[in-house]
Design a protein around this motif. Structure first.
Motif, PDB file in Angstrom:
ATOM      1  N   UNK A 151      15.440 -13.790 -14.643  1.00  0.00           N
ATOM      2  CA  UNK A 151      16.413 -14.748 -15.165  1.00  0.00           C
ATOM      3  C   UNK A 151      17.404 -15.218 -14.104  1.00  0.00           C
ATOM      4  N   UNK A 152      17.680 -14.361 -13.120  1.00  0.00           N
ATOM      5  CA  UNK A 152      18.656 -14.747 -12.092  1.00  0.00           C
ATOM      6  C   UNK A 152      18.025 -15.512 -10.926  1.00  0.00           C
ATOM      7  N   UNK A 153      16.708 -15.785 -11.030  1.00  0.00           N
ATOM      8  CA  UNK A 153      16.057 -16.562  -9.991  1.00  0.00           C
ATOM      9  C   UNK A 153      15.645 -15.783  -8.761  1.00  0.00           C
ATOM     10  N   UNK A 154      15.955 -14.512  -8.723  1.00  0.00           N
ATOM     11  CA  UNK A 154      15.600 -13.692  -7.574  1.00  0.00           C
ATOM     12  C   UNK A 154      14.097 -13.367  -7.580  1.00  0.00           C
ATOM     13  N   UNK A 155      13.526 -13.350  -6.397  1.00  0.00           N
ATOM     14  CA  UNK A 155      12.143 -12.894  -6.229  1.00  0.00           C
ATOM     15  C   UNK A 155      12.212 -11.543  -5.529  1.00  0.00           C
ATOM     16  N   UNK A 156      11.902 -10.490  -6.252  1.00  0.00           N
ATOM     17  CA  UNK A 156      12.083  -9.140  -5.716  1.00  0.00           C
ATOM     18  C   UNK A 156      10.727  -8.522  -5.345  1.00  0.00           C
ATOM     19  N   UNK A 157      10.620  -8.191  -4.080  1.00  0.00           N
ATOM     20  CA  UNK A 157       9.433  -7.516  -3.541  1.00  0.00           C
ATOM     21  C   UNK A 157       9.839  -6.099  -3.169  1.00  0.00           C
ATOM     22  N   UNK A 158       8.970  -5.139  -3.403  1.00  0.00           N
ATOM     23  CA  UNK A 158       9.317  -3.743  -3.119  1.00  0.00           C
ATOM     24  C   UNK A 158       8.203  -3.057  -2.330  1.00  0.00           C
ATOM     25  N   UNK A 159       8.617  -2.089  -1.514  1.00  0.00           N
ATOM     26  CA  UNK A 159       7.716  -1.176  -0.804  1.00  0.00           C
ATOM     27  C   UNK A 159       8.277   0.225  -0.944  1.00  0.00           C
ATOM     28  N   UNK A 160       7.411   1.185  -1.205  1.00  0.00           N
ATOM     29  CA  UNK A 160       7.804   2.592  -1.224  1.00  0.00           C
ATOM     30  C   UNK A 160       6.962   3.344  -0.206  1.00  0.00           C
ATOM     31  N   UNK A 161       7.613   4.106   0.659  1.00  0.00           N
ATOM     32  CA  UNK A 161       6.862   4.890   1.638  1.00  0.00           C
ATOM     33  C   UNK A 161       7.749   5.413   2.743  1.00  0.00           C
ATOM     34  N   UNK A 162       7.257   6.423   3.424  1.00  0.00           N
ATOM     35  CA  UNK A 162       8.000   6.954   4.565  1.00  0.00           C
ATOM     36  C   UNK A 162       8.083   5.895   5.666  1.00  0.00           C
ATOM     37  N   UNK A 163       9.173   5.896   6.377  1.00  0.00           N
ATOM     38  CA  UNK A 163       9.370   4.917   7.445  1.00  0.00           C
ATOM     39  C   UNK A 163       8.699   5.423   8.715  1.00  0.00           C
ATOM     40  N   UNK A 164       7.366   5.346   8.698  1.00  0.00           N
ATOM     41  CA  UNK A 164       6.545   5.787   9.819  1.00  0.00           C
ATOM     42  C   UNK A 164       5.539   4.686  10.127  1.00  0.00           C
ATOM     43  N   UNK A 165       4.917   4.785  11.282  1.00  0.00           N
ATOM     44  CA  UNK A 165       4.067   3.696  11.767  1.00  0.00           C
ATOM     45  C   UNK A 165       2.956   3.322  10.806  1.00  0.00           C
ATOM     46  N   UNK A 166       2.252   4.325  10.254  1.00  0.00           N
ATOM     47  CA  UNK A 166       1.056   4.003   9.469  1.00  0.00           C
ATOM     48  C   UNK A 166       1.355   3.262   8.174  1.00  0.00           C
ATOM     49  N   UNK A 167       2.595   3.231   7.743  1.00  0.00           N
ATOM     50  CA  UNK A 167       2.933   2.491   6.526  1.00  0.00           C
ATOM     51  C   UNK A 167       3.045   0.987   6.794  1.00  0.00           C
TER      52      UNK A 167
END
Length: 428
Positions: free
Chosen positions: A221-237
């Motif tokens: 409703x607020x017009x936002x386009x929300x993209x998400x990622x979950x994972x450790x902040x390491x190279x293979x992600x």
């Protein structure tokens, strides 16, 4: 059944797949003990750890001092204490000709300590290939008894093999009773390395779909386009490549918001990259979150992205649980042709797959999803159905018990052969 779970560290917030195995076994009336080398961070744990009081079921290897003098002094005390409990096991552990550095370094003496007063197990389930090596040696000296099953999951069959050589599991493949992998991609790999294909089976890491409510995705409703990622902040992600893709998209879609859930060694690098690309308004590093907090963030999101890559050290992913969870919640996903992920994400059906490290392709597919919100519900529905069919933890827990029962009724364990060389590396 009496089941021993062997892991390197416990509890680990990101390793929900191990928790799911443990709780699934407990729910089915099995007795479970957990053996770990190291305690995990207990300041923020998965709810199941407290609900099932898993720390009361966990036994840790005594800390092994790095200082050799201190290690020797403490090791002599453990030798004496352990000798009183089981002298034959202690004497076996001192066979340097058979166990090499694992004996010389007193690693076996330390590692056997929490096991010596335990009754035999039906199943010893080692949760990574490296844990399988631990279980193999501990069973061979007689510190633990039971059928030995090892699961291969990613690092253990990629980076570890690259570093130690493709013969590193030869003894385990000969003496272990059965082997599981969390995807067909890794099953093929262990067979190529010498595992008998008759003793290797794919057993997926499951999720509890009832914990992840399905919601068809629509523009907010607020017009936002929300993209998400979950994972450790390491190279293979591969998160760097998604940050760069979002930087491209943010020029066209000023209402774009990219939330990255997780922590790790690359946090400072990502903060610097976000600043350099001048997208601090669009990209947020949210840090580590527990499961309920993750669910709340995903509930507000429209698209999930998991841009996994093969790391420079060879590390690869199987079908990762965070993707399964996002798909179960109805999010269309974008991921990569990497490891076992194509076994989970059906390109063009539940989401899109792109080549590893391809920023332009990531931006293109994310942009397509942004421009076509009418396909979000259809993709989300397809993803939920696929996860329910193939990755439901209740079905997989039942299947695991069936596997245990078949292993109990089958092959006999073969003792390890003596080694003439003493240059064996110590593994967890």
């Amino acid at each position: 059944m009496r089941v021993a779970i062997i892991v390197w560290q416990f509890p680990v917030l990101s390793e929900t797949f191990i928790l799911n195995i443990i709780t699934g076994l407990l729910d089915r009336g099995n007795e479970v003990d957990i053996y770990a080398h190291l305690p995990g961070d207990t300041s923020k744990v998965h709810p199941a750890v407290e609900q099932y009081q898993l720390l009361k079921r966990t036994y840790y290897v005594p800390p092994i001092p790095k200082n050799l003098v201190l290690r020797g002094w403490k090791g002599m005390r453990l030798l004496w204490e352990n000798y009183q409990k089981n002298p034959l096991v202690v004497l076996r552990s001192l066979n340097v000709f058979k166990y090499g550095l694992r004996s010389i370094s007193l690693w076996l003496v330390y590692a056997m300590t929490p096991l010596l007063d335990k009754e035999p197990y039906d199943i010893i389930h080692c949760q990574f290939g490296t844990d399988g090596l631990t279980g193999m040696y501990l069973r061979d000296v007689g510190a633990i008894a039971g059928k030995l099953i090892t699961t291969f999951r990613g690092y253990d069959i990629s980076t570890y093999v690259k570093n130690e050589g493709d013969r590193v599991y030869d003894q385990l493949f000969r003496s272990g009773d059965f082997f599981l992998t969390n995807c067909e991609f890794f099953r093929r790999r262990i067979i190529q390395m010498g595992c008998n294909e008759k003793n290797a089976l794919v057993h997926y890491s499951g999720i509890d779909c009832t914990q992840f409510a399905f919601t068809p995705r629509h523009p907010s409703n607020d017009g936002k386009i929300r993209i998400a990622t979950t994972g450790r902040l390491v190279e293979k992600k591969g998160i760097e490549y998604c940050i760069r893709a979002v930087a491209k998209l943010a020029k066209v879609y000023p209402n774009l918001e990219y939330n990255i859930i997780g922590d790790g060694e690359l946090k400072a690098d990502f903060e610097k990259l976000i600043q350099q690309l001048n997208i601090g308004h669009a990209v947020k590093l949210l840090g580590q979150k527990n499961q309920q907090e993750i669910i709340e963030i995903l509930d507000k999101s429209q698209i999930f992205v998991a841009p996994s890559v093969t790391a420079s050290d060879g590390n690869q992913d199987a079908p990762i649980n965070v993707l399964k969870e996002a798909m179960a919640m109805g999010l269309p996903v974008v991921s990569t042709y990497h490891g076992g992920i194509p076994e989970l994400v059906e390109d063009g059906i539940s989401g899109f797959l792109v080549p590893e490290r391809d920023v332009d392709a990531l931006a293109e597919k994310l942009g397509y999803l942004i421009e076509h919100p009418e396909i979000w519900p259809q993709m989300g529905k397809a993803g939920r159905a696929y996860v329910e069919k193939n990755y439901d933890i209740n079905k997989l827990s039942d299947r695991l018990v069936e596997i245990y029962s078949k292993v109990l009724a089958s092959t006999q364990y073969q003792p390890l052969k003596s080694k003439s060389k003493l240059s064996i590396k110590i593994t967890g």
